[in-house]
Design a protein around this motif. Sequence first.
Motif, PDB file in Angstrom:
ATOM      1  N   THR A  42       0.832  -1.207   0.000  1.00  0.00           N
ATOM      2  CA  THR A  42       0.000   0.000   0.000  1.00  0.00           C
ATOM      3  C   THR A  42       0.861   1.248   0.000  1.00  0.00           C
ATOM      4  O   THR A  42       1.826   1.344   0.761  1.00  0.00           O
ATOM      5  N   GLY A  43       0.489   2.180  -0.857  1.00  0.00           N
ATOM      6  CA  GLY A  43       1.194   3.464  -0.886  1.00  0.00           C
ATOM      7  C   GLY A  43       2.413   3.467  -1.788  1.00  0.00           C
ATOM      8  O   GLY A  43       3.010   4.516  -2.009  1.00  0.00           O
ATOM      9  N   VAL A  44       2.796   2.308  -2.311  1.00  0.00           N
ATOM     10  CA  VAL A  44       4.007   2.237  -3.139  1.00  0.00           C
ATOM     11  C   VAL A  44       3.621   2.419  -4.609  1.00  0.00           C
ATOM     12  O   VAL A  44       2.760   1.711  -5.127  1.00  0.00           O
ATOM     13  N   ASP A  45       4.241   3.390  -5.272  1.00  0.00           N
ATOM     14  CA  ASP A  45       3.991   3.649  -6.689  1.00  0.00           C
ATOM     15  C   ASP A  45       5.134   3.011  -7.492  1.00  0.00           C
ATOM     16  O   ASP A  45       6.248   3.530  -7.497  1.00  0.00           O
ATOM     17  N   PRO A  46       4.856   1.907  -8.173  1.00  0.00           N
ATOM     18  CA  PRO A  46       5.949   1.218  -8.882  1.00  0.00           C
ATOM     19  C   PRO A  46       6.381   1.942 -10.149  1.00  0.00           C
ATOM     20  O   PRO A  46       7.406   1.611 -10.730  1.00  0.00           O
ATOM     21  N   HIS A  47       5.580   2.942 -10.585  1.00  0.00           N
ATOM     22  CA  HIS A  47       5.865   3.599 -11.864  1.00  0.00           C
ATOM     23  C   HIS A  47       6.781   4.813 -11.720  1.00  0.00           C
ATOM     24  O   HIS A  47       7.282   5.330 -12.715  1.00  0.00           O
ATOM     25  N   THR A  48       6.970   5.286 -10.509  1.00  0.00           N
ATOM     26  CA  THR A  48       7.862   6.433 -10.283  1.00  0.00           C
ATOM     27  C   THR A  48       9.106   5.917  -9.582  1.00  0.00           C
ATOM     28  O   THR A  48       8.998   5.282  -8.528  1.00  0.00           O
ATOM     29  N   PRO A  49      10.296   6.164 -10.144  1.00  0.00           N
ATOM     30  CA  PRO A  49      11.511   5.678  -9.467  1.00  0.00           C
ATOM     31  C   PRO A  49      11.580   6.222  -8.039  1.00  0.00           C
ATOM     32  O   PRO A  49      11.170   7.356  -7.787  1.00  0.00           O
ATOM     33  N   SER A  50      12.053   5.400  -7.129  1.00  0.00           N
ATOM     34  CA  SER A  50      12.166   5.862  -5.744  1.00  0.00           C
ATOM     35  C   SER A  50      13.632   5.813  -5.312  1.00  0.00           C
ATOM     36  O   SER A  50      14.407   4.974  -5.776  1.00  0.00           O
ATOM     37  N   ALA A  51      13.982   6.751  -4.426  1.00  0.00           N
ATOM     38  CA  ALA A  51      15.373   6.847  -3.959  1.00  0.00           C
ATOM     39  C   ALA A  51      15.808   5.541  -3.302  1.00  0.00           C
ATOM     40  O   ALA A  51      16.927   5.064  -3.507  1.00  0.00           O
ATOM     41  N   ALA A  52      14.908   4.937  -2.519  1.00  0.00           N
ATOM     42  CA  ALA A  52      15.262   3.697  -1.813  1.00  0.00           C
ATOM     43  C   ALA A  52      15.517   2.574  -2.812  1.00  0.00           C
ATOM     44  O   ALA A  52      16.480   1.814  -2.700  1.00  0.00           O
ATOM     45  N   ARG A  53      14.649   2.486  -3.828  1.00  0.00           N
ATOM     46  CA  ARG A  53      14.774   1.366  -4.776  1.00  0.00           C
ATOM     47  C   ARG A  53      15.927   1.599  -5.740  1.00  0.00           C
ATOM     48  O   ARG A  53      16.574   0.652  -6.186  1.00  0.00           O
ATOM     49  N   LEU A  54      16.208   2.869  -6.087  1.00  0.00           N
ATOM     50  CA  LEU A  54      17.374   3.151  -6.937  1.00  0.00           C
ATOM     51  C   LEU A  54      18.663   2.733  -6.225  1.00  0.00           C
ATOM     52  O   LEU A  54      19.555   2.123  -6.813  1.00  0.00           O
ATOM     53  N   TYR A  55      18.740   3.058  -4.951  1.00  0.00           N
ATOM     54  CA  TYR A  55      19.938   2.702  -4.170  1.00  0.00           C
ATOM     55  C   TYR A  55      20.073   1.182  -4.091  1.00  0.00           C
ATOM     56  O   TYR A  55      21.169   0.624  -4.235  1.00  0.00           O
ATOM     57  N   ASP A  56      18.943   0.502  -3.912  1.00  0.00           N
ATOM     58  CA  ASP A  56      18.955  -0.963  -3.906  1.00  0.00           C
ATOM     59  C   ASP A  56      19.481  -1.478  -5.255  1.00  0.00           C
ATOM     60  O   ASP A  56      20.282  -2.424  -5.300  1.00  0.00           O
ATOM     61  N   PHE A  57      19.083  -0.823  -6.340  1.00  0.00           N
ATOM     62  CA  PHE A  57      19.545  -1.220  -7.679  1.00  0.00           C
ATOM     63  C   PHE A  57      21.058  -1.026  -7.804  1.00  0.00           C
ATOM     64  O   PHE A  57      21.767  -1.911  -8.288  1.00  0.00           O
TER      65      PHE A  57
ATOM     66  N   PRO B  75      29.252   5.702 -13.725  1.00  0.00           N
ATOM     67  CA  PRO B  75      29.551   4.391 -13.111  1.00  0.00           C
ATOM     68  C   PRO B  75      30.001   4.531 -11.658  1.00  0.00           C
ATOM     69  O   PRO B  75      29.878   3.582 -10.877  1.00  0.00           O
ATOM     70  N   GLU B  76      30.456   5.713 -11.278  1.00  0.00           N
ATOM     71  CA  GLU B  76      30.896   5.927  -9.885  1.00  0.00           C
ATOM     72  C   GLU B  76      29.747   5.787  -8.880  1.00  0.00           C
ATOM     73  O   GLU B  76      29.993   5.677  -7.675  1.00  0.00           O
ATOM     74  N   LEU B  77      28.503   5.796  -9.367  1.00  0.00           N
ATOM     75  CA  LEU B  77      27.383   5.629  -8.421  1.00  0.00           C
ATOM     76  C   LEU B  77      27.445   4.263  -7.763  1.00  0.00           C
ATOM     77  O   LEU B  77      27.068   4.103  -6.599  1.00  0.00           O
ATOM     78  N   HIS B  78      27.914   3.286  -8.514  1.00  0.00           N
ATOM     79  CA  HIS B  78      28.042   1.927  -8.002  1.00  0.00           C
ATOM     80  C   HIS B  78      29.075   1.910  -6.868  1.00  0.00           C
ATOM     81  O   HIS B  78      28.800   1.458  -5.750  1.00  0.00           O
ATOM     82  N   SER B  79      30.268   2.445  -7.137  1.00  0.00           N
ATOM     83  CA  SER B  79      31.311   2.436  -6.098  1.00  0.00           C
ATOM     84  C   SER B  79      30.927   3.350  -4.935  1.00  0.00           C
ATOM     85  O   SER B  79      31.197   3.040  -3.765  1.00  0.00           O
ATOM     86  N   THR B  80      30.244   4.459  -5.242  1.00  0.00           N
ATOM     87  CA  THR B  80      29.840   5.373  -4.166  1.00  0.00           C
ATOM     88  C   THR B  80      28.860   4.678  -3.215  1.00  0.00           C
ATOM     89  O   THR B  80      28.992   4.775  -1.985  1.00  0.00           O
ATOM     90  N   ALA B  81      27.894   3.943  -3.793  1.00  0.00           N
ATOM     91  CA  ALA B  81      26.909   3.259  -2.941  1.00  0.00           C
ATOM     92  C   ALA B  81      27.602   2.204  -2.067  1.00  0.00           C
ATOM     93  O   ALA B  81      27.334   2.101  -0.867  1.00  0.00           O
ATOM     94  N   HIS B  82      28.502   1.430  -2.656  1.00  0.00           N
ATOM     95  CA  HIS B  82      29.192   0.399  -1.863  1.00  0.00           C
ATOM     96  C   HIS B  82      30.094   1.037  -0.806  1.00  0.00           C
ATOM     97  O   HIS B  82      30.126   0.579   0.347  1.00  0.00           O
ATOM     98  N   ALA B  83      30.821   2.086  -1.179  1.00  0.00           N
ATOM     99  CA  ALA B  83      31.697   2.755  -0.202  1.00  0.00           C
ATOM    100  C   ALA B  83      30.870   3.328   0.943  1.00  0.00           C
ATOM    101  O   ALA B  83      31.285   3.316   2.107  1.00  0.00           O
ATOM    102  N   ASN B  84      29.674   3.804   0.606  1.00  0.00           N
ATOM    103  CA  ASN B  84      28.804   4.358   1.647  1.00  0.00           C
ATOM    104  C   ASN B  84      28.352   3.287   2.630  1.00  0.00           C
ATOM    105  O   ASN B  84      28.307   3.502   3.842  1.00  0.00           O
ATOM    106  N   ARG B  85      28.038   2.089   2.119  1.00  0.00           N
ATOM    107  CA  ARG B  85      27.649   0.999   3.023  1.00  0.00           C
ATOM    108  C   ARG B  85      28.815   0.609   3.937  1.00  0.00           C
ATOM    109  O   ARG B  85      28.614   0.313   5.108  1.00  0.00           O
ATOM    110  N   TYR B  86      30.020   0.604   3.388  1.00  0.00           N
ATOM    111  CA  TYR B  86      31.181   0.284   4.240  1.00  0.00           C
ATOM    112  C   TYR B  86      31.392   1.369   5.284  1.00  0.00           C
ATOM    113  O   TYR B  86      31.748   1.084   6.438  1.00  0.00           O
ATOM    114  N   PHE B  87      31.175   2.633   4.904  1.00  0.00           N
ATOM    115  CA  PHE B  87      31.266   3.734   5.882  1.00  0.00           C
ATOM    116  C   PHE B  87      30.257   3.501   7.012  1.00  0.00           C
ATOM    117  O   PHE B  87      30.587   3.591   8.198  1.00  0.00           O
ATOM    118  N   LEU B  88      29.021   3.174   6.639  1.00  0.00           N
ATOM    119  CA  LEU B  88      27.976   2.929   7.643  1.00  0.00           C
ATOM    120  C   LEU B  88      28.388   1.805   8.594  1.00  0.00           C
ATOM    121  O   LEU B  88      28.268   1.937   9.820  1.00  0.00           O
TER     122      LEU B  88
END
Length: 276
Positions: A10-25, A48-61
């Motif tokens: 409920t409440g989830v719009d699958p047709h509009t990209p979401s920040a949470a789901r983009l990060y998951d991607f 392509p740096e978005l991939h390394s940035t997301a992984h580096a961010n998880r390691y920071f966390l």
Amino acid sequence: MSDHTPAPPTGVDPHTPSAARLYDFYLGGKDNYAADRDAGTELLERIPELHSTAHANRYFLRRVVRYLAAEAGVRQFLDIGSGLPTQDNVHQVAQRHAPGARVAYVDNDPIVPAHARALLAGDPATTAVAEADLRDPAGILDHPEIRRMIDFTRPVAVLMIAVLHFLTDDDHPYEVVAALRDGLCPGSYIAVSHLENETSPERVAFMEQVYARSSATLQGRSHAEIRRFFTGLEAVEPGVVPISEWRRDPDKPYWPPEQAWGDGGLGRLTPPTPKS
Ligand SMILES: C[S@@+](CC[C@H](N)C(=O)[O-])C[C@H]1O[C@@H](n2cnc3c(N)ncnc32)[C@H](O)[C@@H]1O
């Protein structure tokens, strides 16, 4: 999740990209829809740096939470903008070092609580999940589910990891952080990581354009603007630095700052100095 799965929560719009789901991607997760994959592919092809940035961010966390639980003795965590469950969620890292550590997860995207309740809250005595918006810090501090888990009269670590860049200047992000800080007791901590826009201003501007079509607007900030989020806090060494450089683990994957576009740090609230 594939597009053949049952109706979205409920409440989830699958047709509009979401920040949470983009990060998951970017992280290689499966909790995303075609609209997220299309926008994510467009972004990753150009950046392509978005991939390394997301992984580096998880390691920071992970390193921040490990430091807080293992070295700073923190036993309560408020993870705002927690994102979809992935590997090494905050309660797993914290409880590895401090069994019984309590974690409240908060996100404003309805898909996150839906998944988190199923996957994270295996132990309702030590984990809570709330749908709430960072732009309403009083609503977070007063939220019944968060207050069930977090005792704000005792030190707590507030994590705002890769979320403040979803607040534009019109959302008054510095006032938001100050309001949260003012709700914490001395000995509490605030951790922040944030997309920086000095390494590649044009490509961060492109990201901002693509995210303008998503559920969350994006605003990269300069190194100095990111440091400002730590006003009123005593910085834990090494201060506010590129996420890859913060208490780096020599035996873990590493991406240099040119491939991981974020600054991060951890600040501690100190008791007021007594007047002499
Ligand atoms: C890039 S993900 C970061 C996830 C996790 N903190 C991490 O660093 O791995 C950002 C998350 O912040 C959430 N978010 C964005 N704007 C928010 C807001 N105003 N209030 C609460 N959460 C928000 C998004 O839904 C998303 O799940």
